[in-house]
Design a protein around this motif. Structure first.
Motif, PDB file in Angstrom:
ATOM      1  N   GLN A   1       0.828  -1.211   0.000  1.00  0.00           N
ATOM      2  CA  GLN A   1       0.000   0.000   0.000  1.00  0.00           C
ATOM      3  C   GLN A   1       0.861   1.260   0.000  1.00  0.00           C
ATOM      4  OE1 GLN A   1      -2.183  -1.072   3.507  1.00  0.00           O
ATOM      5  NE2 GLN A   1      -3.984  -1.767   2.357  1.00  0.00           N
ATOM      6  N   VAL A   2       1.968   1.214   0.729  1.00  0.00           N
ATOM      7  CA  VAL A   2       2.906   2.347   0.723  1.00  0.00           C
ATOM      8  C   VAL A   2       3.466   2.543  -0.686  1.00  0.00           C
ATOM      9  CG1 VAL A   2       5.163   3.149   1.527  1.00  0.00           C
ATOM     10  CG2 VAL A   2       3.521   2.198   3.157  1.00  0.00           C
ATOM     11  N   GLN A   3       3.887   1.433  -1.313  1.00  0.00           N
ATOM     12  CA  GLN A   3       4.443   1.518  -2.672  1.00  0.00           C
ATOM     13  C   GLN A   3       3.393   2.022  -3.652  1.00  0.00           C
ATOM     14  OE1 GLN A   3       7.832   0.577  -3.530  1.00  0.00           O
ATOM     15  NE2 GLN A   3       7.264   1.758  -5.359  1.00  0.00           N
ATOM     16  N   ALA A   4       2.151   1.537  -3.525  1.00  0.00           N
ATOM     17  CA  ALA A   4       1.086   1.956  -4.439  1.00  0.00           C
ATOM     18  C   ALA A   4       0.800   3.453  -4.296  1.00  0.00           C
ATOM     19  CB  ALA A   4      -0.179   1.143  -4.168  1.00  0.00           C
ATOM     20  N   THR A   5       0.808   3.954  -3.050  1.00  0.00           N
ATOM     21  CA  THR A   5       0.575   5.384  -2.821  1.00  0.00           C
ATOM     22  C   THR A   5       1.710   6.214  -3.404  1.00  0.00           C
ATOM     23  OG1 THR A   5      -0.589   4.845  -0.758  1.00  0.00           O
ATOM     24  CG2 THR A   5       0.097   7.135  -1.074  1.00  0.00           C
ATOM     25  N   TYR A   6       2.923   5.773  -3.187  1.00  0.00           N
ATOM     26  CA  TYR A   6       4.100   6.462  -3.744  1.00  0.00           C
ATOM     27  C   TYR A   6       4.046   6.473  -5.274  1.00  0.00           C
ATOM     28  CZ  TYR A   6       8.971   7.054  -5.219  1.00  0.00           C
ATOM     29  OH  TYR A   6      10.127   7.451  -5.852  1.00  0.00           O
ATOM     30  N   ASN A   7       3.728   5.333  -5.862  1.00  0.00           N
ATOM     31  CA  ASN A   7       3.648   5.250  -7.325  1.00  0.00           C
ATOM     32  C   ASN A   7       2.569   6.190  -7.865  1.00  0.00           C
ATOM     33  OD1 ASN A   7       5.621   3.288  -7.240  1.00  0.00           O
ATOM     34  ND2 ASN A   7       4.223   1.570  -7.579  1.00  0.00           N
ATOM     35  N   PHE A   8       1.435   6.228  -7.179  1.00  0.00           N
ATOM     36  CA  PHE A   8       0.343   7.095  -7.604  1.00  0.00           C
ATOM     37  C   PHE A   8       0.786   8.565  -7.575  1.00  0.00           C
ATOM     38  CE2 PHE A   8      -3.249   9.869  -6.902  1.00  0.00           C
ATOM     39  CZ  PHE A   8      -4.256   9.351  -7.690  1.00  0.00           C
ATOM     40  N   LEU A   9       1.415   8.970  -6.483  1.00  0.00           N
ATOM     41  CA  LEU A   9       1.840  10.364  -6.340  1.00  0.00           C
ATOM     42  C   LEU A   9       2.920  10.720  -7.357  1.00  0.00           C
ATOM     43  CD1 LEU A   9       1.887  10.592  -2.434  1.00  0.00           C
ATOM     44  CD2 LEU A   9       0.244  11.689  -3.986  1.00  0.00           C
TER      45      LEU A   9
END
Length: 395
Positions: A118-126
């Motif tokens: 979830q951390v990686q997905a949020t970072y990728n999104f941003l």
């Protein structure tokens, strides 16, 4: 150059992507950053942003949805028309804190309870959202700003696994009420807001609509939950106060004599005094009538332009036109003449009627006007009554 603006320019210089997208480590975290109000009107509502921190990869980055480009084509024209293009920009967390520390504004962080994916997905999104082709969005003060974007991003990534509970909000307020909570020491700013924004902000809002303000996003996250392998847990893992200056260093006390109520009361007393003097002498001050009609006409045109000629959603149905009557701009020049046309009598009767309607609108809270308007409304009403009486004696 003022040191404050030097720091600001340095900060803007670093509002560019400076890390290639990477695979974050197990130590990486996502935090919501909430910043307290500043002393200027534009900063009085606070600010929200994301922080991505990864000590292993030496990454500490802010994602800020509250910036815009002054150099964009037709920036000022588009700004006036309500076509506000904001963008997601990035900066180093340390530099971000420096300007808030200089402005003596508090800063809090809420580390989110997310797993590595979830951390990686949020970072990728941003990171993807911060690309030049994706960073722009159409800003709306109430419904699409730096604060509302925070919840929007988290919901788009975590979907049904996250739940925002608004039960902590127990009040029933309008957008105008919420603005008033934050502009108690911005009297002229609040006066301008009440003049420019229409009756659409006087309806009671839903609990979700509170979240255009960073404070309410902060509390929304404090009360939010996330579904994990261990069941339902708080979305916020840890809350920290990073900066905590004294409040009186930010919001300086104001003097009554500098408020719009004092200024307008003084002007209104002059209008009342001259109207009384004119009545006693059976005379008419042409310059006073011209000034009143010309100024109210100009304000009325501005109100109507904001309503009909822009994309600002909050300037619709602005009933300030009832006292700031746009045709007054033309009528003002007739009032420079010694002999006035007969229709002027009926025109002034109409103006009295409009003010009466405005008072009813205010009483029933269809639109709530700034309290500084009260002495002006009394003065205008007295002047219009004087003019109808004066004109009646001339025919």
């Amino acid at each position: 150059m003022n040191p404050k603006y030097t720091i600001f320019l340095v900060l803007l210089f670093f509002y560019i992507p400076f890390n290639a997208q990477i695979n974050l480590s197990e130590k990486a975290t996502i935090s919501v950053v909430t910043c307290g109000p500043g002393s200027e009107l534009y900063s009085t509502f606070g600010h929200s942003a994301f922080r991505v921190f990864d000590p292993i990869n030496k990454l500490d980055k802010i994602y800020n949805y509250g910036t815009f480009n002054f150099n964009a084509p037709n920036f000022y024209l588009n700004f006036a028309k309500g076509k506000l293009t904001y963008q997601l920009s990035t900066s180093r967390y340390g530099l971000f804190l420096q300007i808030y520390n200089y402005e003596k504004r508090w800063v809090k962080t809420q580390e989110l309870n997310l797993n590595k994916e979830q951390v990686q997905a949020t970072y990728n999104f941003l990171e993807n959202n911060a690309k030049p082709s994706n960073k722009d969005y159409q800003y709306d003060f109430f419904y699409n700003n730096c604060s509302t974007k925070i919840e929007e991003v988290i919901k788009s990534i975590l979907k049904d696994s996250v739940a925002f509970n608004n039960n902590h909000i127990s009040t029933h307020k309008t957008h105008r009420d919420l603005i008033a909570d934050y502009t108690q020491k911005q009297k002229w700013g609040k006066f301008g807001i009440d003049l420019a924004l229409g009756s659409v902000i006087d309806k009671e809002v839903s609990k979700d609509d509170y979240k255009f303000l960073p404070d309410y996003i902060f509390y929304a996250f404090e009360n939010a939950t996330i579904t994990t392998n261990n069941g339902t847990q708080p979305l916020v893992n840890e809350t920290k106060t990073v900066l905590n200056p004294k409040e009186n260093e930010v919001l300086k006390p104001f003097s009554f004599i500098t408020t719009p109520l004092f200024a307008i009361a003084c002007i209104s007393l002059i209008i009342l005094f001259l109207s009384y003097k004119n009545f006693k002498n059976n005379s008419r001050s042409k310059w006073l009538d011209f000034s009143l009609f010309f100024i109210t006409g100009i304000i009325g045109i501005a109100v109507l332009l904001l309503w009909f000629a822009t994309d600002h959603t909050a300037t619709y149905k602005n009933l300030n036109f009832l006292w700031a009557f746009a045709p007054n701009l033309i009528v003002a020049f007739y009032l420079l003449k010694s002999k006035l046309p007969k229709w002027m009598y009926y025109y002034n009767v109409g103006l009295i009627g409009l003010i009466a309607v405005m008072l009813l609108v205010w009483i029933f809270k269809i639109q709530v006007f700034n309290t500084a308007m009260l002495p002006l409304l009394v003065a205008l009403l007295v002047r219009y009554l004087f003019l109808t009486n004066y004109l009646k004696t001339k025919f």
